[in-house]
Write a protein that holds these residues in place. Structure first.
Motif, PDB file in Angstrom:
ATOM      1  N   UNK A  56       0.864  -1.181   0.000  1.00 42.43           N
ATOM      2  CA  UNK A  56       0.000   0.000   0.000  1.00 42.43           C
ATOM      3  C   UNK A  56       0.903   1.234   0.000  1.00 42.43           C
ATOM      4  N   UNK A  57       0.672   2.132  -0.939  1.00 47.30           N
ATOM      5  CA  UNK A  57       1.509   3.324  -1.122  1.00 47.30           C
ATOM      6  C   UNK A  57       0.614   4.549  -0.953  1.00 47.30           C
ATOM      7  N   UNK A  58       0.779   5.250   0.145  1.00 44.90           N
ATOM      8  CA  UNK A  58      -0.066   6.397   0.484  1.00 44.90           C
ATOM      9  C   UNK A  58       0.654   7.693   0.149  1.00 44.90           C
ATOM     10  N   UNK A  59       0.194   8.381  -0.885  1.00 43.64           N
ATOM     11  CA  UNK A  59       0.788   9.669  -1.264  1.00 43.64           C
ATOM     12  C   UNK A  59      -0.006  10.843  -0.714  1.00 43.64           C
ATOM     13  N   UNK A  60      -1.108  10.567   0.008  1.00 45.59           N
ATOM     14  CA  UNK A  60      -2.066  11.599   0.381  1.00 45.59           C
ATOM     15  C   UNK A  60      -1.936  12.043   1.834  1.00 45.59           C
ATOM     16  N   UNK A  61      -1.522  11.128   2.718  1.00 44.26           N
ATOM     17  CA  UNK A  61      -1.468  11.441   4.141  1.00 44.26           C
ATOM     18  C   UNK A  61      -2.626  10.835   4.906  1.00 44.26           C
ATOM     19  N   UNK A  62      -2.994   9.609   4.508  1.00 42.10           N
ATOM     20  CA  UNK A  62      -4.103   8.902   5.156  1.00 42.10           C
ATOM     21  C   UNK A  62      -3.648   7.531   5.641  1.00 42.10           C
ATOM     22  N   UNK A  63      -2.519   7.495   6.301  1.00 45.51           N
ATOM     23  CA  UNK A  63      -1.957   6.219   6.731  1.00 45.51           C
ATOM     24  C   UNK A  63      -2.923   5.464   7.645  1.00 45.51           C
ATOM     25  N   UNK A  64      -3.646   6.210   8.471  1.00 46.58           N
ATOM     26  CA  UNK A  64      -4.590   5.562   9.405  1.00 46.58           C
ATOM     27  C   UNK A  64      -5.672   4.776   8.669  1.00 46.58           C
ATOM     28  N   UNK A  91       1.283  -9.096   6.958  1.00 44.93           N
ATOM     29  CA  UNK A  91       2.655  -9.267   6.483  1.00 44.93           C
ATOM     30  C   UNK A  91       3.026  -8.352   5.342  1.00 44.93           C
ATOM     31  N   UNK A  92       2.051  -7.545   4.873  1.00 47.39           N
ATOM     32  CA  UNK A  92       2.324  -6.618   3.785  1.00 47.39           C
ATOM     33  C   UNK A  92       2.973  -5.335   4.273  1.00 47.39           C
ATOM     34  N   UNK A  93       3.156  -4.386   3.356  1.00 48.67           N
ATOM     35  CA  UNK A  93       3.884  -3.155   3.680  1.00 48.67           C
ATOM     36  C   UNK A  93       3.059  -1.936   3.308  1.00 48.67           C
ATOM     37  N   UNK A  94       3.160  -0.890   4.145  1.00 49.24           N
ATOM     38  CA  UNK A  94       2.491   0.381   3.888  1.00 49.24           C
ATOM     39  C   UNK A  94       3.539   1.489   3.891  1.00 49.24           C
ATOM     40  N   UNK A  95       3.673   2.183   2.766  1.00 48.26           N
ATOM     41  CA  UNK A  95       4.581   3.319   2.658  1.00 48.26           C
ATOM     42  C   UNK A  95       3.762   4.597   2.703  1.00 48.26           C
ATOM     43  N   UNK A  96       4.107   5.507   3.608  1.00 52.00           N
ATOM     44  CA  UNK A  96       3.390   6.777   3.749  1.00 52.00           C
ATOM     45  C   UNK A  96       4.341   7.924   3.428  1.00 52.00           C
ATOM     46  N   UNK A  97       3.994   8.729   2.439  1.00 49.51           N
ATOM     47  CA  UNK A  97       4.870   9.831   2.049  1.00 49.51           C
ATOM     48  C   UNK A  97       4.669  11.081   2.895  1.00 49.51           C
ATOM     49  N   UNK A  98       3.490  11.224   3.504  1.00 45.87           N
ATOM     50  CA  UNK A  98       3.194  12.439   4.248  1.00 45.87           C
ATOM     51  C   UNK A  98       2.166  12.125   5.323  1.00 45.87           C
ATOM     52  N   UNK A  99       2.011  13.028   6.283  1.00 45.47           N
ATOM     53  CA  UNK A  99       1.029  12.853   7.341  1.00 45.47           C
ATOM     54  C   UNK A  99       1.529  11.933   8.448  1.00 45.47           C
ATOM     55  N   UNK A 100       0.666  11.711   9.449  1.00 44.45           N
ATOM     56  CA  UNK A 100       1.010  10.841  10.576  1.00 44.45           C
ATOM     57  C   UNK A 100       1.123   9.392  10.117  1.00 44.45           C
ATOM     58  N   UNK A 101       2.040   8.662  10.729  1.00 46.05           N
ATOM     59  CA  UNK A 101       2.284   7.267  10.349  1.00 46.05           C
ATOM     60  C   UNK A 101       1.797   6.336  11.444  1.00 46.05           C
ATOM     61  N   UNK A 102       1.094   5.295  11.042  1.00 48.51           N
ATOM     62  CA  UNK A 102       0.648   4.265  11.976  1.00 48.51           C
ATOM     63  C   UNK A 102       1.242   2.924  11.553  1.00 48.51           C
TER      64      UNK A 102
END
Length: 314
Positions: free
Chosen positions: A222-230, A239-250
């Protein structure tokens, strides 16, 4: 090639809105032993340019006054004594700051000339115009590094939150064409479905009509470019991965700041030369060098599709 002693450059001496930018005549940058001097033909804007100008990274910023701009495409007009890969006349492109937030280049690409470290440069793909090439480096390196960090494998599924932006449009193409993802899903408005499908997206979720985190599908990456990691952490497989470019990270999301690298940029040349990966410039087209303030104002509305480019620079 004859190089003048001064040139026109956009500068700001204080942090603030786009109006702090001034077009001034300043000395052409000196070239260190490991650098080349590039006559700039085109540059591009990124959200990080605006955040930096607003002073959001002032504690780690380079000194003021600043010539903004990370992305550049142009022609080499002078080489430092230790440079071996490039020569005068080469058409090149780069993200001119190795670290985007930690002492980024004080004199960037929104100028007639800029000095760039050899290790950050790549030859411009011949298929691309200078404007197209300038639109790529920071955004395409960000998508590439994100997928490398999560070890995206052939056949995996990818969800990209915000597929129509500068990074998103390239992340879609890299996921499909370079990394071999079997399924790419993104969020977008109804008016951008055809564009997103043309880039290789298998499914577009209209964020105005559906809450993607409430849908049953889960993804390997999951690649979040918007800032909606939550919200994004709710659609990743175990077991997957979430990349967050901006905003708070969870958790399990993580953030990184791209590292500019000419060799990594060069790895993408075959995909750019073949047309499998395309540059996408905002439909407003390129802003002229005299319209940099207006270009920043437009970028900061958040409505741009693809990249906002400044060209020609003359």
């Amino acid at each position: 090639m004859e190089v003048p002693t001064t040139h026109k450059a956009w500068t700001y001496a204080e942090y603030g809105p786009p109006g702090v930018l001034k077009l001034e005549q300043i000395p052409v940058p000196d070239v260190a032993a490991d650098e080349v001097l590039v006559k700039v033909h085109a540059a591009a804007l990124n959200p990080v340019d605006g955040k930096r100008r607003q002073g959001k990274f002032k504690n780690t910023d380079s000194p003021l006054p600043t010539v903004p701009g990370y992305d550049v495409a142009g022609v080499v007009v002078k080489v430092g004594k230790e440079v071996s890969k490039f020569k005068e006349g080469d058409e090149v492109y780069a993200d001119v700051s190795e670290a985007a937030l930690n002492k980024p280049r004080q004199f960037g690409s929104l100028a007639q000339y800029t000095a760039v470290q050899e290790k950050l440069l790549a030859l411009k793909p011949t298929r691309l115009s200078f404007a197209e090439a300038a639109s790529l480096p920071l955004a395409i390196l960000t998508a590439q590094e994100a997928f490398d960090r999560v070890n995206l494998k052939v056949g995996q599924s990818v969800f990209i939150n915000g597929g129509a932006g500068g990074v998103g449009t390239l992340a879609i193409q890299l996921a499909k064409q370079v990394y071999g993802a079997s399924l790419v899903v993104t969020t977008g408005s109804a008016g951008k479905v055809d564009l997103l499908k043309s880039l290789g997206v298998d499914k577009v979720i209209d964020y105005k009509k559906e809450k993607y985190e409430e849908l049953p599908d889960k993804y390997d990456v999951v690649f979040d470019t918007v800032g909606e990691c939550n919200r994004c952490v709710k659609v990743v497989k175990e077991g997957g991965a979430v990349v967050a470019l901006t905003g708070a990270v969870e958790p399990p999301g993580f953030r990184f700041v791209v590292t500019s690298n000419g060799e990594n940029l060069a790895k993408l040349t075959p995909f750019l030369e073949s047309g499998k990966v395309k540059a996408l410039i905002d439909p407003k087209g390129s802003f002229t060098f005299s319209e940099v303030v207006e270009a920043f104002e437009y970028l900061e509305t958040g409505r741009a599709t693809g990249k906002v480019v400044i060209a020609p620079i003359e």
